[in-house]
Design a protein around this motif. Structure first.
Motif, PDB file in Angstrom:
ATOM      1  N   TRP A  41       0.838  -1.203   0.000  1.00  0.00           N
ATOM      2  CA  TRP A  41       0.000   0.000   0.000  1.00  0.00           C
ATOM      3  C   TRP A  41       0.868   1.246   0.000  1.00  0.00           C
ATOM      4  CZ3 TRP A  41      -5.215   0.176  -0.496  1.00  0.00           C
ATOM      5  CH2 TRP A  41      -5.905  -1.038  -0.355  1.00  0.00           C
ATOM      6  N   ALA A  44       2.509   1.803  -3.330  1.00  0.00           N
ATOM      7  CA  ALA A  44       1.568   2.283  -4.338  1.00  0.00           C
ATOM      8  C   ALA A  44       1.230   3.755  -4.105  1.00  0.00           C
ATOM      9  CB  ALA A  44       0.307   1.433  -4.305  1.00  0.00           C
ATOM     10  N   HIS A  45       1.014   4.115  -2.852  1.00  0.00           N
ATOM     11  CA  HIS A  45       0.626   5.498  -2.577  1.00  0.00           C
ATOM     12  C   HIS A  45       1.771   6.461  -2.791  1.00  0.00           C
ATOM     13  CE1 HIS A  45      -2.992   3.962  -0.111  1.00  0.00           C
ATOM     14  NE2 HIS A  45      -3.277   4.120  -1.381  1.00  0.00           N
ATOM     15  N   VAL A  48       2.123   6.766  -6.726  1.00  0.00           N
ATOM     16  CA  VAL A  48       1.031   7.245  -7.569  1.00  0.00           C
ATOM     17  C   VAL A  48       0.218   8.357  -6.900  1.00  0.00           C
ATOM     18  CG1 VAL A  48      -1.027   6.583  -8.845  1.00  0.00           C
ATOM     19  CG2 VAL A  48       0.888   4.979  -8.642  1.00  0.00           C
ATOM     20  N   GLN A 285      -6.957   6.071  -9.860  1.00  0.00           N
ATOM     21  CA  GLN A 285      -7.478   4.709  -9.701  1.00  0.00           C
ATOM     22  C   GLN A 285      -7.098   3.816 -10.888  1.00  0.00           C
ATOM     23  OE1 GLN A 285     -11.402   4.160  -8.309  1.00  0.00           O
ATOM     24  NE2 GLN A 285     -11.078   5.405  -6.487  1.00  0.00           N
ATOM     25  N   LEU A 288      -3.456   2.845 -10.462  1.00  0.00           N
ATOM     26  CA  LEU A 288      -3.308   1.855  -9.400  1.00  0.00           C
ATOM     27  C   LEU A 288      -3.901   0.500  -9.792  1.00  0.00           C
ATOM     28  CD1 LEU A 288      -3.966   3.947  -6.174  1.00  0.00           C
ATOM     29  CD2 LEU A 288      -1.818   2.961  -6.947  1.00  0.00           C
ATOM     30  N   TYR A 293       0.449  -2.772  -9.331  1.00  0.00           N
ATOM     31  CA  TYR A 293      -0.344  -2.569  -8.109  1.00  0.00           C
ATOM     32  C   TYR A 293      -1.603  -3.428  -8.070  1.00  0.00           C
ATOM     33  CZ  TYR A 293       2.776   1.406  -8.335  1.00  0.00           C
ATOM     34  OH  TYR A 293       3.883   2.174  -8.455  1.00  0.00           O
TER      35      TYR A 293
END
Lengths: 348, 287
Positions: A41, A44-45, A48, A285, A288, A293
């Motif tokens: 997580w 990914a955060h 992105v 979105q 991701l 991801y």
């Protein structure tokens, strides 16, 4: 001399404290703090969501502070008037705890440009769901030649001593048990059938893992061939070359809403709102959703693609048909009793 | 310090140097512990109503007591395995040449140089269905189907024993090194056999080391959350996992606090038994 030493000591301690707790020196204007989850997580955060947010908000300063839901709740609880976190991320269980303890603000829905585009299940007024986590069946295609199709397949005699599950500490374990109860005529309010089913599952059980992460190890070691599993976790394993496949059972894959919340009394309320908006945009979105991801989107404007379209759903309509959502309010009410019962009854 | 009186007693020492650590402990250990105790005296999860409900719940619940019992038993098993396997190595260390001593100490210390997580994962690989043990036994034709070793009490005890072994061997080596080897010879020359010498001379004199080793191993084994949960799995509940479950998953902090206080007291009781034995043994060794 004594006095000198003492004042020296005080200075040193102060300097040390400022070094150790940099927050002391600029408590007034701190950057936006987003408490995401650890691991994939966070990656990914960082890659992105943060860049997208900064681009849209004139490079506003923000910090990712990854921690578990329970830690987020504890930290905010300890300083409700001046919380150290502005935006929290939660699984359905902890989200209700945070709302129940009055730690989060209602999301300013009327101001939001993207809220109305979210699929109905993701529209939570106390904090929308920017992502779904999906739980289905995971199996080793080298050992299991016919792909399983239903939760009931776990009970097949051919999987004697080959099935892995997790205990109820995790959202995954609890959600799975509820699904089993539903399969056997129970519900969130009536878990009894699930425990009866677990009793029958015992000959097949090879392992009850302490957490979902341990299931991955068990697959790698050939300790288990089939188990309930998290879609994202399986993709990571697959990418590492472990022979695992994910399939959504015909009863429906369990979808957990990962909700994102503005913390009450946040000094950065406006930026917090902007960050959440960024998380809801179709652009973020979509990025991701793509490899590596593979996070399931909640904005209905996102066109499903790749692995998600292949094994989960091609569009929002199919997603709604194939996903089951659970009533975590009811689950939370009884979860401690279930955990206690699980502790007592499941000994293999 | 030039003003210190010349007549100052050089054998006395102030507590000044211990103050930083003492302060550190006061703030970061004693204060949280007091807070923990305070929290455990509440009947509700919000911490509003005072009462002994959490303790009564634990102490009248056969299941909770069985978790405590199995945890203390696990510690005893691990300690016993460590003692039985560790003593000969410590004994050997005192009787070999310096080169072998270096090798032994290296082997003993090696596990301490790797993270406990890595050591535990190694055991998962060894004990698994396709692990080293099962693969060897199967290729030798001794077993047909793989034995279940992982996620069993046996597996946890073996893995913990290896992980905690240095804590047992190091005090033993020190204790055995302090024994005058002439005492062995004296015992033998007075007609005692080697077993008699061992049980009447070596073992009693090494008791302080045995006690120290057992205390360390025991305390480390029962609180080893990582090894217990990774090798034992989710269906074997020991106190650390029970605690984690209550605090982290259920947010029931008062009950979790009560569990930790009870666990702490139980461990203190066991440790004080060890120290009492240690004190007795010092009298015995000195006699």
């Amino acid at each position: 001399m004594i006095l000198n030493r003492r004042s020296l000591m005080t200075t040193a301690l102060t300097l040390g404290a400022m070094k150790a707790f940099p927050g002391l020196s600029f408590a007034q204007a701190r950057p936006l703090v987003f408490a995401t989850f650890t691991g994939s997580w966070e990656e990914a955060h960082k890659a992105v969501l943060v860049p997208a947010f900064r681009k849209a908000n004139a490079d506003a300063a923000m910090v990712l502070d990854p921690m578990l839901s329970v830690d987020q709740i504890a930290k905010v609880n300890a300083a409700k008037a001046n919380p150290p976190i502005d935006v929290m991320l939660h699984d359905p269980g902890p989200a209700l705890v945070a709302i129940g303890q009055d730690l989060v603000e209602a999301y300013p829905v009327e101001k939001s440009a993207y809220y109305k585009d979210l699929i109905a299940e993701a529209q939570e007024p106390m904090g929308p769901a920017p992502f779904f986590q999906v739980v289905g069946l995971t199996y080793n295609p080298e050992a299991v030649k016919t792909p399983p199709t239903s939760w009931a397949d776990l009970w097949k005699p051919e999987f004697k001593g080959r099935v892995g599950i997790t205990n109820l500490n995790s959202t995954l374990g609890t959600g799975w048990l509820v699904e089993i109860a539903k399969m056997r005529g129970g519900s969130e309010a009536n878990i009894d059938p699930a425990f009866k089913a677990l009793e029958e599952l015992k000959p097949n059980l090879a392992a009850v893992a302490a957490n979902p992460g341990a299931l991955a190890t068990l697959f790698q070691q050939g300790q288990i061939d089939i188990s309930p599993g998290n879609f994202n976790a399986i993709q990571i394993l697959k990418a590492r070359g472990v022979p695992v496949e994910f399939v959504a059972p015909k009863e429906g894959a369990i979808a957990f809403k990962t909700t994102i919340h503005i913390v009450k009394n946040s000094p950065n309320r406006e930026l917090a709102f902007k960050l959440i908006e960024a998380a809801l945009t179709p652009e973020v979105q979509t990025t991701l959703m793509n490899p590596p991801y593979l996070i399931v989107p909640t904005n209905s404007k996102v066109t499903m693609g790749g692995e998600i379209a292949r094994v989960l759903a091609k569009d929002t309509a199919e997603l709604k048909k194939k996903f089951v959502f659970q009533d975590w309010k009811k689950i939370n009410e009884q979860r401690s009793a279930w955990i206690e019962r699980f502790n007592r009854e499941i000994k293999i | 310090m030039g003003t210190a009186p010349a007549s100052r007693d050089v054998t006395s020492y102030g507590m000044g140097l211990a103050a930083p650590l003492a302060l550190f402990f006061l703030f970061f250990f004693v204060a949280p512990l007091v807070q923990l105790f305070w929290l455990s005296l509440h009947n509700d999860t919000a911490g509003l109503h005072w009462g002994l409900g959490q303790y009564i719940h634990f102490l009248t619940d056969p299941f909770s007591l069985s978790v405590l019992g199995s945890t203390l038993l696990l510690g005893a098993e691990v300690t016993a395995v460590c003692l039985v396997l560790g003593f000969p190595i410590a004994w050997l260390y005192q009787r070999v040449g310096p080169r072998l001593q270096t090798i032994i100490i290296l082997i003993v210390l090696l596990p301490l140089l790797t993270s406990v997580v890595v050591r535990t994962f190694a055991w998962i690989v060894i004990l698994g269905r396709q692990g080293i043990i099962n693969a060897t036994l199967q290729s030798l034709g001794i077993i047909d189907t793989p034995l279940k070793l992982l996620y069993t009490q046996f597996g946890v005890v073996i893995a913990l024993a290896q992980v905690q072994m240095p804590l047992m061997i190091l005090p033993l080596i020190t204790a055995l090194g302090r024994i005058d080897s002439n005492l062995d010879d004296a015992s033998c020359s007075l007609g005692a056999g080697s077993w008699r010498t061992f049980f009447r001379v070596v073992l009693p004199l090494s008791l302080p080391g045995v006690i120290a080793g057992c205390t360390l191993t025991y305390a480390a084994a029962i609180t080893a959350f990582i090894t217990q949960s990774l090798v034992g799995g989710g269906q074997m509940l020991f106190m650390p996992m029970y605690l984690y479950q209550q605090a982290s998953t259920l947010q029931n902090w008062p009950f979790a606090s009560a569990i930790s206080i009870i666990f702490l007291l139980a461990v203190l009781a066991v440790v004080s038994v060890f120290t009492t034995l240690g004190r007795l043994s010092r009298g015995y060794g000195g006699a």
